[in-house]
Design an enzyme around this catalytic site. Structure first.
Site, PDB file in Angstrom:
ATOM      1  N   HIS A   1       0.831  -1.206   0.000  1.00 13.21           N
ATOM      2  CA  HIS A   1       0.000   0.000   0.000  1.00 13.21           C
ATOM      3  C   HIS A   1       0.864   1.253   0.000  1.00 13.21           C
ATOM      4  O   HIS A   1       0.789   2.074   0.916  1.00 13.21           O
ATOM      5  CB  HIS A   1      -0.942  -0.008   1.203  1.00 13.21           C
TER       6      HIS A   1
ATOM      7  N   HIS B   1      -0.825  -9.754   1.910  1.00  9.81           N
ATOM      8  CA  HIS B   1      -2.165  -9.816   2.520  1.00  9.81           C
ATOM      9  C   HIS B   1      -2.840 -11.172   2.355  1.00  9.81           C
ATOM     10  O   HIS B   1      -3.796 -11.469   3.061  1.00  9.81           O
ATOM     11  CB  HIS B   1      -3.098  -8.805   1.847  1.00  9.81           C
TER      12      HIS B   1
ATOM     13  N   HIS C   1     -11.059  -4.962   2.938  1.00  8.14           N
ATOM     14  CA  HIS C   1      -9.588  -4.939   2.897  1.00  8.14           C
ATOM     15  C   HIS C   1      -9.111  -6.316   2.425  1.00  8.14           C
ATOM     16  O   HIS C   1      -9.677  -7.342   2.819  1.00  8.14           O
ATOM     17  CB  HIS C   1      -9.041  -4.633   4.301  1.00  8.14           C
TER      18      HIS C   1
ATOM     19  N   GLU D   1      -6.710  -8.323   3.122  1.00  8.71           N
ATOM     20  CA  GLU D   1      -6.422  -9.359   4.131  1.00  8.71           C
ATOM     21  C   GLU D   1      -7.720  -9.926   4.703  1.00  8.71           C
ATOM     22  O   GLU D   1      -7.854 -11.147   4.886  1.00  8.71           O
ATOM     23  CB  GLU D   1      -5.570  -8.770   5.270  1.00  8.71           C
TER      24      GLU D   1
ATOM     25  N   THR E   1      -4.497  -8.416  11.131  1.00  6.03           N
ATOM     26  CA  THR E   1      -3.166  -8.271  11.740  1.00  6.03           C
ATOM     27  C   THR E   1      -2.765  -6.824  12.037  1.00  6.03           C
ATOM     28  O   THR E   1      -1.889  -6.593  12.868  1.00  6.03           O
ATOM     29  CB  THR E   1      -2.079  -8.877  10.829  1.00  6.03           C
TER      30      THR E   1
ATOM     31  N   CYS F   1      -0.568  -8.369  14.476  1.00  6.78           N
ATOM     32  CA  CYS F   1       0.847  -8.647  14.227  1.00  6.78           C
ATOM     33  C   CYS F   1       1.708  -7.779  15.137  1.00  6.78           C
ATOM     34  O   CYS F   1       1.552  -6.556  15.164  1.00  6.78           O
ATOM     35  CB  CYS F   1       1.173  -8.363  12.763  1.00  6.78           C
TER      36      CYS F   1
ATOM     37  N   SER G   1      -3.074   2.412   3.352  1.00  5.82           N
ATOM     38  CA  SER G   1      -2.420   1.562   4.353  1.00  5.82           C
ATOM     39  C   SER G   1      -3.184   1.532   5.675  1.00  5.82           C
ATOM     40  O   SER G   1      -3.374   2.560   6.329  1.00  5.82           O
ATOM     41  CB  SER G   1      -0.991   2.073   4.599  1.00  5.82           C
TER      42      SER G   1
ATOM     43  N   ASN H   1      -2.296  -0.180   8.561  1.00  4.51           N
ATOM     44  CA  ASN H   1      -1.453   0.029   9.734  1.00  4.51           C
ATOM     45  C   ASN H   1      -0.930   1.458   9.747  1.00  4.51           C
ATOM     46  O   ASN H   1      -0.643   2.014  10.791  1.00  4.51           O
ATOM     47  CB  ASN H   1      -0.351  -1.031   9.855  1.00  4.51           C
TER      48      ASN H   1
ATOM     49  N   SER I   1       4.556  -0.427   5.357  1.00  7.20           N
ATOM     50  CA  SER I   1       4.630  -0.475   3.889  1.00  7.20           C
ATOM     51  C   SER I   1       5.382   0.740   3.327  1.00  7.20           C
ATOM     52  O   SER I   1       5.337   1.006   2.131  1.00  7.20           O
ATOM     53  CB  SER I   1       3.205  -0.514   3.317  1.00  7.20           C
TER      54      SER I   1
HETATM   55  S1  SF4 Z   1       2.500  -6.289   9.309  1.00 11.56           S
HETATM   56 FE1  SF4 Z   1       2.895  -8.337  10.130  1.00 11.56          FE
HETATM   57  S2  SF4 Z   1       1.323  -9.593   9.172  1.00 11.56           S
HETATM   58 FE2  SF4 Z   1       1.418  -7.737   7.978  1.00 11.56          FE
HETATM   59  S3  SF4 Z   1       2.882  -8.190   6.341  1.00 11.56           S
HETATM   60 FE3  SF4 Z   1       4.015  -7.260   8.020  1.00 11.56          FE
HETATM   61  S4  SF4 Z   1       4.835  -8.991   9.204  1.00 11.56           S
HETATM   62 FE4  SF4 Z   1       3.158  -9.759   7.926  1.00 11.56          FE
END
Ligand code: SF4
Length: 286
Positions: free
Chosen positions: A41, A75, A129, A131, A167, A198, A226, A228, A270
């Site tokens: 992303h 993902h 999403h 994932e 995650t 994660c 993104s 996260n 990312s």
């Molecule tokens: S954030 Fe964690 S689950 Fe997602 S790609 Fe990275 S290591 Fe893998």
């Protein structure tokens, strides 16, 4: 002015692994390779890989790439994608992050357990999403996707609930959602809450908080899509109200840095290091 790049920011191991696999596959020019959706992303990194020959396709385009190679990003994908690729003679380069692959297996286990007790499986995550689509697609039964506390009405509190998480969700939100579900159930033991966030994301929160609070201004770099990135930017913003989120250097404004002595640059899992370095250079030249 001090410009510091957060050493804990940038690609997580799942993204590094996916990009290395893509770069490796691109070296073989014998058959074309397509990526199912953006490999990461981050528009800038996607453009870099496109420059090396990686082309993006959608699920609808799969028939057009029959006989070629198809890259499955970190993902992951539901089993139907792999079945369709097989039917079309597409060779899959599977870069599903091992953390996501393990979570996909957990979804199946949760379904088996809930089947036995007449319960339901729920996932804290973003609807649509990639994932989450890959996770919900692991089983034929319905999985309730909870985006936040406003979706708690979607659950049936008369039956057991198995709660998992995408995650990249926030640990605080997961704990809040789990606590609110427990309150609504007549017996709190009817909830199995497995925080499957994660730790490559969650563990960054504390160090990011410290990083953001020790600078006058924070520039958080991440792609608009993104997940996260949104969580981690929120962490920065709470620690330092002078935090700005940008996708690239063109979105920065000189006014942000007026009178400031230190700037911290950080990003999502990312966000490539080269992009944060480019932004640091631009700030130094301002
Ligand atoms: S954030 Fe964690 S689950 Fe997602 S790609 Fe990275 S290591 Fe893998």
């Amino acid at each position: 002015m001090i410009v510091e790049i957060d050493t804990n920011s940038g690609f997580c191991f799942g993204v590094v692994r996916a990009i290395s696999l893509a770069e490796e596959a691109l070296k073989d020019v014998g058959s074309k390779i397509y990526s199912l959706g953006d490999i990461v992303h981050n528009l800038k990194e996607v453009q870099r890989l496109e420059g090396l020959g990686l082309q993006r396709v959608t699920h609808e385009d799969m028939a057009k790439v029959a006989g070629c190679r198809l890259f499955v990003r970190a993902h992951g994908e539901p089993p139907t994608t792999f079945e369709r690729a097989k039917e079309l003679g597409i060779e899959v380069v599977d870069a599903t992050c091992p953390v996501v692959a393990a979570l996909q297996q957990r979804v199946i286990k949760a379904r088996d357990m809930m089947k036995e007790f007449g319960g339901q499986v729920a996932i804290l995550g973003k609807r649509g999403h990639a994932e989450v689509v890959g996770l919900t697609g692991q089983i034929k039964e319905e999985i309730v996707v909870i985006e936040g506390v406003e979706d708690l009405a979607l659950l049936d509190y008369e039956r057991p609930i198995y709660l998992l998480s995408q995650t990249t969700q926030s640990v605080a939100l997961f704990n809040q959602v789990a606590a609110m579900i427990r309150e609504r159930l007549w017996d709190e033991d009817l909830l199995v809450a497995e925080d499957t966030i994660c730790r490559r994301v969650a563990n960054r929160e504390q160090s990011l908080r410290e990083f953001a609070s020790r600078h006058d201004v924070v520039v958080f770099v991440c792609g608009k899509k993104s997940s996260n990135g949104k969580v981690l930017y929120e962490v920065c913003r709470k620690a330092n109200r002078k935090s700005y989120c940008v996708e690239d250097e063109s979105e920065m404004s000189e006014e942000w840095f007026a009178g400031c002595e230190s700037v911290g640059i950080c990003g999502a899992t990312s966000t490539p290091l080269w992009l944060m370095e480019q932004i640091a250079e631009k700030i130094k030249n301002m």
